[in-house]
Design an enzyme around this catalytic site. Sequence first.
Site, mmCIF file in Angstrom:
data_model
loop_
_atom_site.group_PDB
_atom_site.id
_atom_site.type_symbol
_atom_site.label_atom_id
_atom_site.label_comp_id
_atom_site.label_asym_id
_atom_site.label_seq_id
_atom_site.Cartn_x
_atom_site.Cartn_y
_atom_site.Cartn_z
ATOM 1 N N THR A 177 -8.097 4.267 -18.880
ATOM 2 C CA THR A 177 -8.095 3.170 -17.514
ATOM 3 C C THR A 177 -8.613 3.009 -16.820
ATOM 4 O OG1 THR A 177 -6.352 4.940 -16.544
ATOM 5 C CG2 THR A 177 -4.865 4.010 -17.780
ATOM 6 N N LYS A 204 -0.005 16.632 -8.223
ATOM 7 C CA LYS A 204 0.643 16.446 -9.524
ATOM 8 C C LYS A 204 1.773 17.909 -9.526
ATOM 9 C CE LYS A 204 -0.828 12.315 -9.827
ATOM 10 N NZ LYS A 204 -0.206 11.019 -10.096
ATOM 11 N N TYR A 223 -6.586 16.751 -6.681
ATOM 12 C CA TYR A 223 -5.547 16.388 -7.577
ATOM 13 C C TYR A 223 -4.611 17.174 -7.801
ATOM 14 C CZ TYR A 223 -4.614 13.118 -11.688
ATOM 15 O OH TYR A 223 -4.163 12.104 -12.583
ATOM 16 N N ASP A 241 0.967 -1.254 0.127
ATOM 17 C CA ASP A 241 -0.124 0.095 -0.359
ATOM 18 C C ASP A 241 1.037 1.266 -0.257
ATOM 19 O OD1 ASP A 241 -1.798 2.178 0.591
ATOM 20 O OD2 ASP A 241 -2.322 1.380 2.268
HETATM 21 N N1 LIG Z 1 -5.252 7.662 -17.021
HETATM 22 C C1 LIG Z 1 -5.467 8.439 -17.012
HETATM 23 O O1 LIG Z 1 -6.203 9.398 -17.557
HETATM 24 C C2 LIG Z 1 -4.182 9.334 -16.276
HETATM 25 C C3 LIG Z 1 -3.792 11.078 -16.641
HETATM 26 C C4 LIG Z 1 -3.136 11.525 -15.654
HETATM 27 C C5 LIG Z 1 -2.357 11.370 -14.236
HETATM 28 N N2 LIG Z 1 -2.916 9.137 -14.378
HETATM 29 C C6 LIG Z 1 -2.043 9.166 -13.240
HETATM 30 O O2 LIG Z 1 -1.379 7.688 -13.836
HETATM 31 C C7 LIG Z 1 -1.452 6.876 -13.059
HETATM 32 C C8 LIG Z 1 -1.885 5.150 -13.373
HETATM 33 O O3 LIG Z 1 -2.988 5.423 -13.344
HETATM 34 P P1 LIG Z 1 -4.240 4.808 -13.792
HETATM 35 O O4 LIG Z 1 -4.936 6.023 -14.909
HETATM 36 O O5 LIG Z 1 -3.436 3.696 -14.814
HETATM 37 O O6 LIG Z 1 -4.929 4.594 -12.916
HETATM 38 P P2 LIG Z 1 -5.898 3.113 -12.594
HETATM 39 O O7 LIG Z 1 -6.690 2.852 -11.360
HETATM 40 O O8 LIG Z 1 -5.680 2.149 -13.445
HETATM 41 O O9 LIG Z 1 -4.117 2.238 -11.884
HETATM 42 C C9 LIG Z 1 -3.889 2.610 -10.557
HETATM 43 C C10 LIG Z 1 -2.822 1.439 -10.054
HETATM 44 O O10 LIG Z 1 -2.551 2.312 -8.855
HETATM 45 C C11 LIG Z 1 -2.504 0.816 -7.415
HETATM 46 N N3 LIG Z 1 -2.713 2.003 -6.401
HETATM 47 C C12 LIG Z 1 -3.492 2.296 -6.781
HETATM 48 N N4 LIG Z 1 -4.040 2.997 -4.789
HETATM 49 C C13 LIG Z 1 -2.657 2.344 -4.553
HETATM 50 C C14 LIG Z 1 -2.108 2.463 -3.128
HETATM 51 N N5 LIG Z 1 -2.386 2.853 -2.252
HETATM 52 N N6 LIG Z 1 -0.979 1.304 -3.189
HETATM 53 C C15 LIG Z 1 -0.449 0.493 -4.343
HETATM 54 N N7 LIG Z 1 -0.571 1.651 -5.430
HETATM 55 C C16 LIG Z 1 -2.163 1.392 -5.612
HETATM 56 C C17 LIG Z 1 -3.880 0.013 -8.367
HETATM 57 O O11 LIG Z 1 -3.830 -1.128 -7.945
HETATM 58 C C18 LIG Z 1 -3.124 0.283 -9.830
HETATM 59 O O12 LIG Z 1 -2.382 -0.776 -10.215
HETATM 60 C C19 LIG Z 1 -1.984 7.909 -11.428
HETATM 61 O O13 LIG Z 1 -0.781 7.983 -10.590
HETATM 62 C C20 LIG Z 1 -2.861 8.721 -11.838
HETATM 63 O O14 LIG Z 1 -3.020 10.001 -11.092
HETATM 64 C C21 LIG Z 1 -3.689 8.260 -15.062
#
Ligand SMILES: NC(=O)c1ccc[n+]([C@@H]2O[C@H](COP(=O)([O-])OP(=O)(O)OC[C@H]3O[C@@H](n4cnc5c(N)ncnc54)[C@H](O)[C@@H]3O)[C@@H](O)[C@H]2O)c1
Length: 270
Positions: A195, A164, A160, A65
């Site tokens: 995602t 970031k 958020y 976590d």
């Molecule tokens: N998808 C988008 O549009 C987008 C845009 C900008 C930034 N991001 C960033 O990309 C990163 C990944 O996001 P994503 O889109 O793949 O989301 P997602 O929800 O598909 O995946 C998130 C991952 O983080 C893990 N996670 C969540 N809480 C956790 C914790 N407390 N400890 C350990 N693992 C944890 C989840 O199990 C998962 O593997 C994030 O930091 C998100 O802010 C995503």
Amino acid sequence: MDFQSVKGKVVVVTGASRGIGAAIAKLYGASGMKVVCAARSKEQGQAVADEICGKGGDAIFIRTDCSDASQVKALIDGAVAHYGCLDGVVSNAGIGQGGSPLHEYETEDYDKIFDLNSKGVFAGMKYGAEAILRSHSKGGFLINVASIAGLMPQRGQALYTATKFGVVGMTRVAALDYAKYGITVNAICPGYTKTSIFGDAPEQAMEFFANDCPAGRMGNPEECAYLALFLASDMARYITGAAIPVDGALSAGSKNVTSWKHPEILEEEN
Ligand SMILES: NC(=O)c1ccc[n+]([C@@H]2O[C@H](COP(=O)([O-])OP(=O)(O)OC[C@H]3O[C@@H](n4cnc5c(N)ncnc54)[C@H](O)[C@@H]3O)[C@@H](O)[C@H]2O)c1
């Protein structure tokens, strides 16, 4: 100099059970890196590690976590205990937030999102940098998955956005701290990427995101992974302190209406 330079590097990827983290872990594994997949879900995280191993790669899963700094320390210690050294950390685990005006957020919302998106990334960088320095890595790297919200404030996303911007700030400072010691530090800033972070957003909302993007579509997690592979390679040793958008021009500027004088160019044959 090519992508072969990543072969054998030991890397920790947080949030590797799905989405962008899983895409990065799988591409790293397919490229010959030794991958430590970290996530809270044992089932999903182990499945990603198993998939990498099933295709001839080398990966393990460590349940973590990332909002608990002591678990992030145990993760880094576990990676070094298993593989004997560490070359890189991708701090990717993060959560999003529904859009609300700032006054509608609760202080509990603040703690929840900062614990993971900010403190979790700090812990990955802190314990990661220590282990990479101790490993005397010749190609060390820290990669943080930030967001275009770390470059351009997002309305309704006060907390958020704050996390970031903080990640981009920590990335730049750490780049200064470690530039002389062979560790590059960069942030990947995804735009709208398909995602589960969007949860069960309706089809209409997903269409809005696609249309809002100048490229006319959402990104795929693999498109962030390609940049993560380049940044882990020795081709990128002089790139550090950068926050690089992967966003189909979403953060490039405002989207004024334009009309082409000669759209027929798109129909021309070579
Ligand atoms: N998808 C988008 O549009 C987008 C845009 C900008 C930034 N991001 C960033 O990309 C990163 C990944 O996001 P994503 O889109 O793949 O989301 P997602 O929800 O598909 O995946 C998130 C991952 O983080 C893990 N996670 C969540 N809480 C956790 C914790 N407390 N400890 C350990 N693992 C944890 C989840 O199990 C998962 O593997 C994030 O930091 C998100 O802010 C995503």
